[in-house]
Structure formats: C-alpha cells, structure tokens
Scaffold this motif. Sequence first.
Motif: not given
Lengths: 301, 171
Positions: A215-216, A252-253, A200, A212-213, A184, A257, A259, A186, A197
Amino acid sequence: MSSFFGNKRLIAILMGLIVLIVVMGATLKERPFPTWPERLVKDSVSFVQGLFYKPTMLVSGFFQDVRDIYNVYEENKALKAELDKHAKLKGEVEELRRENARLRSMINIKDDKLRGYKWYAADVIARTPDRWNNTLIISKGKNDGIEPDMAVISSQGALIGRIKNVSHFSSQVELLMDIEQANHISAVIQGSQAIYGVIESYDLEKHELIMRKIPKTKDLKIVPGQYVTTSGMGGVMPPGLVIGRVSSVEEGDYGLTQTARITPLANFYQIEQVFVVKRDFVAKPESIEQEKEQRAKKANK
Amino acid sequence: MRIGAISVVMFFLFLIEGTIAQVFASEVWDLPWLIVPRFVLVGVVFIGLYGGRRRGFFFGLCFGLLYDIVYAQVIGVYAFSTALLGYLAGLATRYFHQNWLLVFFTVLLVIFVNELLVYEIYHLFNIVYMSWIHLFTKEIIPTVIVNALYAVLIFRPMSKLLKQSRIEELT
C-alpha cells in the motif's frame, strides 16, 4: 541431404511434438502427490543419489575452506564491529520479551497458537542441475510427516522455499527462485511499522525477489536494508521466517501501489541440510467450507 | 553393444549431474554466468555417434524421461529434446568419420540446440522468461563451451567403452 528431413521423420517429429504438448499439459498443474510410478522412480533414485551426495560435499567443503581463508581477516574485522551492536540488541530483546509476556498475561491471552511451529531436519540429496527448475530433493518424505506446501528454511534460518511434492521417502523443495503466479508468499517488511505485501516473482537476471501490492501511503516508508519476513497470514508458513533485505523500492505497475525488490538472505547453493517447518495450527480452506455446509444442513433441519 | 554397462555409466552420469551441479555452481564462486552440466546429454551424443541413431534415440528418451521425473516438475520437455538430439547425433556419423573433432563440434551444436529448445518450450508454457542477451551471454554460451570441453575430456574412456562393445558385437 534431401533425406535428412524426409517425410517419415517429419511426421515422427510432429507426432513427438503433439505427445509432448499433451503430456506437458497434463502435468503442468500443481501435483502435490505424484502418481505411483513417479513416486517409485523418485524414491529409488533418491536412495542411490543419497550415497553420492555426502562425498561430493566433503570435496567441495575443502575448496570452500581454502577460499574462506582468504577472507578471514576482513570478515573478522567486520564481525567484531557487529558484535558490540549484538550485545546491546540482545539486552533489548530480553527486555521486550519480558514486557511482552507481562502484557499478555495482563490481558489474559493464552499462548499464541498461530506462532508455534516445529521443524524436521532433512538431508539434501540433489539439486536440479538446469536453470529452469530450481528444486532440491531432500531425504524425508510422507513417512516422516512431511506435507506439501510446508516452508523450508536453510540451516542459517533463512527461508529458501516450500515443499512442492512428497513421495514416501523423499520430497522435492521448490526454491524461492521458482515462485510462479500460483504460489505467492505473504510477507511483511519489518520496520517501526509492519508493511504487508505479496512476494510474487523472482528476477532471474538480478537475483532478486519482487514484492508487489504494498500500500502506498505517506507514513509507510520503505528503506533499503530493512528485513523482510513471512507474515504467517494464510497457508502453512508460520510468521517470522526471515526472507531477505530490501534492496530498492519503486512505483507499482499502475501507480497505486509500491514494488520492493528484495535480496534473499539464503544461500541457495551448497546446501547440506535444511529444516522443514511444520506449523502447529493450519487453517485449511476445506475445513471452513465443511463447517459452512454442516451449518447449512443444521439450518435446513 | 553392452547395453548394461553403458546404462550403468549413464546412470552414474545422471546422478553426478544432480550432486555436482550444486558444488561447482558458478554462484558459489561469484561468477556472473551460469554453467549447466549436461553430462547425460553428452553421453547420449556419444551413444548416438557410436551406436547408431536408434540407440541414441532410445537412450535419449529413457534418460530424458528420468530427468523429467526426478528433477523437473513438468514431464516431457527433456524426454523430447534429448531423444530428438540423440537421434540427430546418430545421423551425423553418416556424413563424417568418428574422431574427437567431430565429437567436439557435434556436442557444441547439440548442447546449443538443446538449451534453446528447452528454453523455448518452457517459455511457450509461460514458465520462465529471460531476455535474449542475458540468455545467450550468461547462460547458453558458457554452458556450451564447458560441456564441449568436458566431451573432449571424456572422449578417450567413452569411445573405448563404446568401441569395445562394438567389436564384441561384430565378432
């Protein structure tokens, strides 16, 4: 027709399948340094292929030029509008840079070692023709100081991938489309606040990177059009290499989070030259472990 | 069969595949579909049709392996598919006469099976994923059509080269 799939052939096909799966299983893992027969083949093919690439690019360059002529007028108008903004930005950047240097000297920070990098220019020799492996072969290898996992940027300065494996005189670049679960990137979305984030995967159908990932929280607002660069955290990629622009943001999923979908800035086709980026300071996980071991030994004594 | 001359031609096709892929990639021209040049596979089909199934298999295995080592990252997929399809193309001559129509349809079928097989193997190992509709309409069908047309285009020179070597073999 009964002999078409006779016993013998069926057994041969099954044997072939078994061999295929065994060989695939053995070579599926990350192999930064291929075995010597592979290196030999790669180096010799890349040498011959290098002779072919330049003439083909010349021909294609001609077609590209013809195509460009049609767009010149529109492009010119857009660029002129862009130019005024650019002058203002340049002034601002200069000022900020001066201010940054002054502030740094005030609190006594030496030159930032983590930011520094140098680059090697390399010619592109070939590109994988098929869809499932998106790699470039470039003309520099281990003998020129190329190491696995280095970032690769296009001549326009946008990130296009990383070094997948190196032979003596050539190496293979994995393009951004081929990001798998294992490697991945960064990344950071640049705005009034840095939003971190992990990039990915790549959507082969829409040609977008998926980050992804993220922060929300309420104050982190991602706006389409923001630039995304590498964050430089961990690994050999230095910070500040441009990846692309945000095209859309979604949940996010698991709803915890966010995406973001990112359109890469680099043009992955018709690349003639690339730059391989070598970071000056690389924190290797092994060296940290070694230090720990040494400390443990000392403590035991 | 002049193995030497044919090998040189095949190697040339192999190299061209890697360079031409980038020049004429449809993304450059803003087309929505993707065309993968399969010059080597078309060459292997020709060898299978004119030189018999054994030679088709052998050339398929060698060039498939070369393809795997140089272009791909996982070894075995192309070696398997190209060798298998070279062999099957060799079987086709048993039932039909050699003319351009046979070559056209064999190439059509072989490329189609090849694309599907390669995708399935990569998908099996969880390397790629793509929806069926997108895979068929945007990738496989354009690739198959363009490669079949290419096969018709090189039918004359290739059959000349392969037939010539066959006559030499007989005399």
